[in-house]
Design an enzyme around this catalytic site. Structure first.
Site, mmCIF file in Angstrom:
data_model
loop_
_atom_site.group_PDB
_atom_site.id
_atom_site.type_symbol
_atom_site.label_atom_id
_atom_site.label_comp_id
_atom_site.label_asym_id
_atom_site.label_seq_id
_atom_site.Cartn_x
_atom_site.Cartn_y
_atom_site.Cartn_z
ATOM 1 N N LYS B 229 49.675 49.662 51.872
ATOM 2 C CA LYS B 229 49.198 48.368 51.379
ATOM 3 C C LYS B 229 48.961 47.499 52.604
ATOM 4 C CE LYS B 229 50.118 44.742 48.028
ATOM 5 N NZ LYS B 229 49.225 43.851 48.759
ATOM 6 N N ARG B 234 41.556 41.521 50.224
ATOM 7 C CA ARG B 234 40.838 42.481 49.402
ATOM 8 C C ARG B 234 39.386 42.026 49.303
ATOM 9 N NH1 ARG B 234 42.690 44.974 44.330
ATOM 10 N NH2 ARG B 234 41.225 46.680 43.930
ATOM 11 N N ARG B 249 38.489 38.771 46.335
ATOM 12 C CA ARG B 249 39.230 39.286 45.193
ATOM 13 C C ARG B 249 38.887 38.536 43.904
ATOM 14 N NH1 ARG B 249 44.073 38.184 43.007
ATOM 15 N NH2 ARG B 249 45.536 39.869 42.579
ATOM 16 N N GLU B 274 39.899 46.782 52.163
ATOM 17 C CA GLU B 274 40.678 45.690 52.742
ATOM 18 C C GLU B 274 39.975 45.201 54.001
ATOM 19 O OE1 GLU B 274 43.335 45.100 50.916
ATOM 20 O OE2 GLU B 274 44.497 43.633 52.072
ATOM 21 N N LYS B 396 51.939 48.417 43.163
ATOM 22 C CA LYS B 396 52.144 48.027 44.563
ATOM 23 C C LYS B 396 53.643 48.043 44.809
ATOM 24 C CE LYS B 396 51.394 43.147 43.351
ATOM 25 N NZ LYS B 396 50.495 42.026 43.546
#
Lengths: 373, 543
Positions: B229, B234, B249, B274, B396
């Protein structure tokens, strides 16, 4: 007439106007705490103002000797004639007119020019030698919108958020009763809920013949009753612990300062209501022109802008630094921390002109002469 | 009368702190405003309208013709904001009786009017409006409309008002233009859903749930895929015949801030990844990326000093082919093949992490302390790409937060439901004061993590221990220790302490610990390294 640390002093008459500390003889313009202080010997004011003082201070502290003066009545003290004219600020508020040896000075106290069903409207005392005006909102950015339009905005918000409680910050003397009267005039007939601090003065207004409709204490109300209701509270309570009893409150504040967005945001206000009991910029200038005094003294507020604007029109104005005014009602709002010190436009305790005679009501060409009025 | 109505909406949005209340105001606008005003207003709120013709200087010159300079200066001094000063001070003109302009007419006129005629046009509008209307107009024409209503919030309000899923609106949103007539026709059941066609629209993102320890037992390792992560932002890369866009995002267009990425998008397709600052293959801390955020345009120097790239982890569309219904493993294979084939600049693959069991994976997670890594992502091998946060498909799994014992220094009232509580806390740690003693230096601000009971307790403590007040802020006795947890510590030249914490929140109130034993700045600075000095960093002062 002299400016002293205690306030305006009429030497030949032996009295002070709105003195900030106890004196033997006081003439009081209206009941706000920065004008009406406890502990004077004799107090001269309207019957309404005297009743307000008794209600707020208790019988003992509101002057050992009280003398009620109706607008238009004249009293004479050591050859000084004193009478009152309505100022339109709050119930009982009056301008103080003083005449000695043919020269006349009018002290406005706080005033407004808009219609207000809860008090007598402002009356012009024409052509005195000196007019002493307040200047709380003396900047051209302050043009109060019609109060009725502000109430209409409030009622639209109440309709949009039926599951929330609208809590309106309003000063206990004057603003609260005016907001209630405006709501009634706009057709809001449901009970209005009040913080405990507002109730006594509302009852007093009613005893003087100002109808306010059904009022209920907010503190004992069933919580469910407050959903969709309108609640009034002192400004200090609306965003504090007291307001936690309310259902998802919409925090409103009724004050002339709400005209400026940053002011409203700093107070955490969600619905600012620009409703003021003071004259706005246009009304201050119009009043000065209508009164027509050759000399205008400007006190508590933004004296610089008003003095400048008068000079543009050829009027003589001077800033009068009176200490201690503007600490209750909207004057005190100027201090963003909501503290007790400091006044609208002046540092606390500033006494630039204190103790100095800065003018004579005789219409002398300048204010340099010692107070010989 | 539409501009005054829009101005009223704008004012309400400015003062309304609550998200639900903002949504209610927007829903009311959509329900009650006729076309085309409601769409123009929507575009104005979400920043879709940009006018360059009228500069603030034009407003300055205009007001100078109407207002005494001394009074203007005194007023500006008092009000602070110049647009608001002008809106309030603009003098009513005797005899002006013109109706207030329509919002749609204003927008059209601003686009069509020659520059030389703009001052007279704007002055005429200012004459016909009240103070609230003038404020909205000035903010509108000078492009300074910031009202705390994001495009995301506006689309959510549209969805709530029309009874639709917000993802349906997101998909067409960027293919339509103000005043959005086909959109409103569709939402009111009077027309077909607009077809984005060849426009590079935003496709709603698939989101992950936080993984709790209790969830792990139920997972079969064979069914799950793991990735890092990353601590970046994002983004969605969307390129089609109609153009290229980089979406955040929440579906905001951030293309302008990252032109080098847009330039590298020489393909047709939609990818998920990302955005990171990457130097020589190494990911830089989030603080570096922050230098590039919230900018409409970037300088060559910024692009050189903070070079960005995208680490890709999903392929939604290959050309016009929609892959979202395919299982994750198949999409991953398509992504890897696509990258090998297209090989775009500034893009690479987010690697998968091999693991046999969750114990092993937990060890990998704890071992990875690089500031650029927040933890792990777990994706179910057969999961389709679905909009939103569907439980059980993606997890996550953040690593344990770092922690520091800090001293409460200032407290501020919250907003909305918290406006009666002191709920925002500035905390500090000790550092040498240069005179042989120690002084507190603030290292961050936290406004979450506590329970309702703890909030009430803190509120009471703050009221009883206030030493001074600055408007809504109270300074308190330096006597209360708070255990603050955070995801990472990063070097920062913008903070006096030289350190910025990522997502700090209150973990515990440490009434058992005297303030003198709170942590020292050097303990916090040690977290900046890729590996923290030790454990949780609650070493007592002086040890």
């Amino acid at each position: 007439m002299r400016v002293t640390p205690l306030g305006l002093h009429c030497e030949p008459g032996g009295f002070f106007i709105d003195p900030i500390r106890p004196v033997d003889r006081a003439v009081v313009s209206h009941g706000h705490a920065d004008h009406a202080r406890p502990g004077h010997g004799a107090v001269l004011a309207t019957a309404e103002t005297l009743a307000i003082m008794r209600a707020r201070m208790g019988e003992g502290a509101a002057g050992r000797q009280q003398q009620a003066l109706a607008p238009g009545q004249v009293v004479t003290q050591n050859g000084v004639r004193v009478w009152l004219r309505p100022a339109g600020h709050v119930l009982g508020s009056a301008q103080i007119c003083v005449e000695w040896r043919g020269s006349r000075i009018v002290v406005s106290g706080d005033y407004k020019r808009r219609f207000d069903p809860t008090c007598a409207g402002f009356e012009v005392e024409p052509a005195p030698d000196v007019f002493v005006t307040e200047a709380t909102f003396a900047l051209p950015v302050f043009r109060h919108p019609p109060a009725e339009a502000e109430i209409a905005r409030l009622l639209r918000s109440v309709a949009l958020f039926p599951g929330r409680t609208h809590v309106i910050g309003a000063y206990a003397l004057g603003k609260a009763q005016r907001v209630i009267a405006l709501l009634r005039a706009a057709g809001w007939e449901r009970p209005i809920y009040l913080h405990g601090a507002l109730l006594p003065l509302c009852r007093l207004y009613e005893s003087f013949g100002v109808p306010l409709g059904e009022l209920r204490p907010a503190t004992v109300a069933d919580k469910a009753q407050l959903v969709g209701a309108i609640v009034l509270a002192p400004p200090s309570a609306i965003a504090d612990r007291w307001a936690r009893r309310l259902q998802d409150p919409v925090v409103c504040l009724a004050s002339g300062w709400m005209q400026v967005r940053q002011r409203a945001r700093a107070r955490g206000v969600e619905l600012p209501l620009v409703i003021s009991d003071h004259a706005d910029w246009d009304e201050l200038n119009r009043t000065v022109d209508e009164v027509g005094a050759p000399e205008v003294w400007v006190t508590h507020g933004r004296d610089d802008a008003l003095v400048h604007a008068m000079a543009q029109r050829g009027l003589r104005g001077r800033a009068l630094h009176l200490v201690g005014l503007g600490e209750e009602d909207e004057g005190g709002e100027a201090d963003p921390a909501g503290g007790t010190g400091g006044t609208a436009g002046e540092p606390a305790g500033s006494g630039a002109a204190s103790g100095t005679a800065i003018g004579a009501a005789s219409g002398a060409a300048s204010g340099t002469g010692e107070g010989t009025a | 009368m539409s501009l005054p109505r829009f101005a009223a909406l704008l004012d309400s949005l400015i003062f309304t702190p609550g998200r639900n209340a903002k949504l209610a105001l927007l829903r009311q606008w959509f329900a009650e405003t006729p076309d085309p005003e409601r769409g123009v207003g929507l575009a104005a709120l979400t920043g879709e309208l940009a006018f360059s013709a009228a500069k603030p200087m034009l407003i300055r010159d205009l007001v100078a013709t109407r207002v005494d300079p001394v009074l203007l200066a005194l007023s500006h001094d008092y009000v602070g904001d110049f647009a608001e000063t002008v809106a309030l001070i603009w003098p009513p003109r005797a005899g002006v009786n013109a109706p207030a302009p329509d919002l749609a007419d204003v927008v059209e006129a601003l686009e069509l009017t020659p520059r030389a005629e703009l001052p007279a046009l704007i002055a005429g509008w200012l004459d016909a409006l009240d103070a609230t209307g003038r404020y909205a107009l000035i903010k509108l024409v000078t492009g300074g409309l910031r009202v705390g209503a994001s495009g995301r919030l506006a689309r959510l309000a549209l969805a709530e008002w029309a009874g639709r899923d917000v993802a349906e609106i997101d998909e067409v949103w960027h293919g339509i233009r103000p005043p959005y007539l086909p959109l409103f026709r569709w939402l009111e059941g009077r027309g077909e859903r607009p077809d984005p066609g060849g426009a590079p629209v935003f496709r709603p993102l698939m989101l992950a749930h936080p993984l709790e320890d209790a969830d792990i037992a139920a997972l079969d390792p064979a069914q799950w895929r793991a990735e890092w992560k990353w601590d970046g932002i994002r983004v969605q890369l969307s390129a089609a015949a109609g153009g290229r866009r980089l979406w955040s995002r929440g579906g905001e267009d951030v293309s302008g801030a990252f032109p080098e990425i847009v330039e590298a998008m020489e393909f047709h397709g939609v990818l998920d990844g990302e955005l990171l600052v990457i130097r020589d293959g190494a990911v830089a801390p989030f603080a570096d990326l922050q230098q590039r955020l919230n900018r409409k345009a970037v300088t060559p120097k910024l692009m050189r000093d903070f070079p960005v790239g995208v680490r890709l982890y999903d392929l939604l569309f290959d050309g016009a082919e929609d892959l979202r219904a395919l299982p994750f493993d198949e999409r991953r294979a398509r992504l890897e093949a696509w990258l090998a084939r297209v090989a775009p600049a500034r893009m690479d693959l987010s690697p998968q992490i091999a693991f046999a069991g969750f114990q092993q994976l937990a060890a990998i997670r704890e071992g990875a302390r690089a500031a650029s890594i927040e933890g792990l992502m777990l994706k179910r091998a057969d999961s389709p790409y679905v909009a939103g946060r569907v439980k059980g498909l993606w997890w996550k799994w953040k690593r344990e937060p770092l922690s520091v014992d800090a001293v409460l220094m200032y407290a501020q009232r919250g907003h909305g439901k918290r406006s009666s509580y002191y709920s925002d806390y500035t905390f500090g740690v000790w550092q040498p004061d240069g005179e042989g003693g120690e002084a507190l230096v603030p290292i961050g601000k936290a406004y979450s993590g506590y329970t309702d009971q703890e909030l009430a307790w803190l509120d009471r403590w703050i009221r009883n221990h206030t030493t001074s007040r600055f408007g809504p802020v109270r300074e308190v006795e330096k006597a209360l220790v708070l255990e603050v947890i955070f995801d990472a510590a990063q070097r920062s030249s913008r903070h006096k302490s030289g350190v910025a914490l990522r997502f700090p929140r209150i973990a515990r109130i440490r009434t058992d610990k005297p303030a003198s034993e709170a942590d020292r700045l050097e303990t916090v600075m040690a977290f900046i390294e890729h590996h923290p000095a030790e454990g949780t960093g609650t070493a007592p002062r002086g040890s």
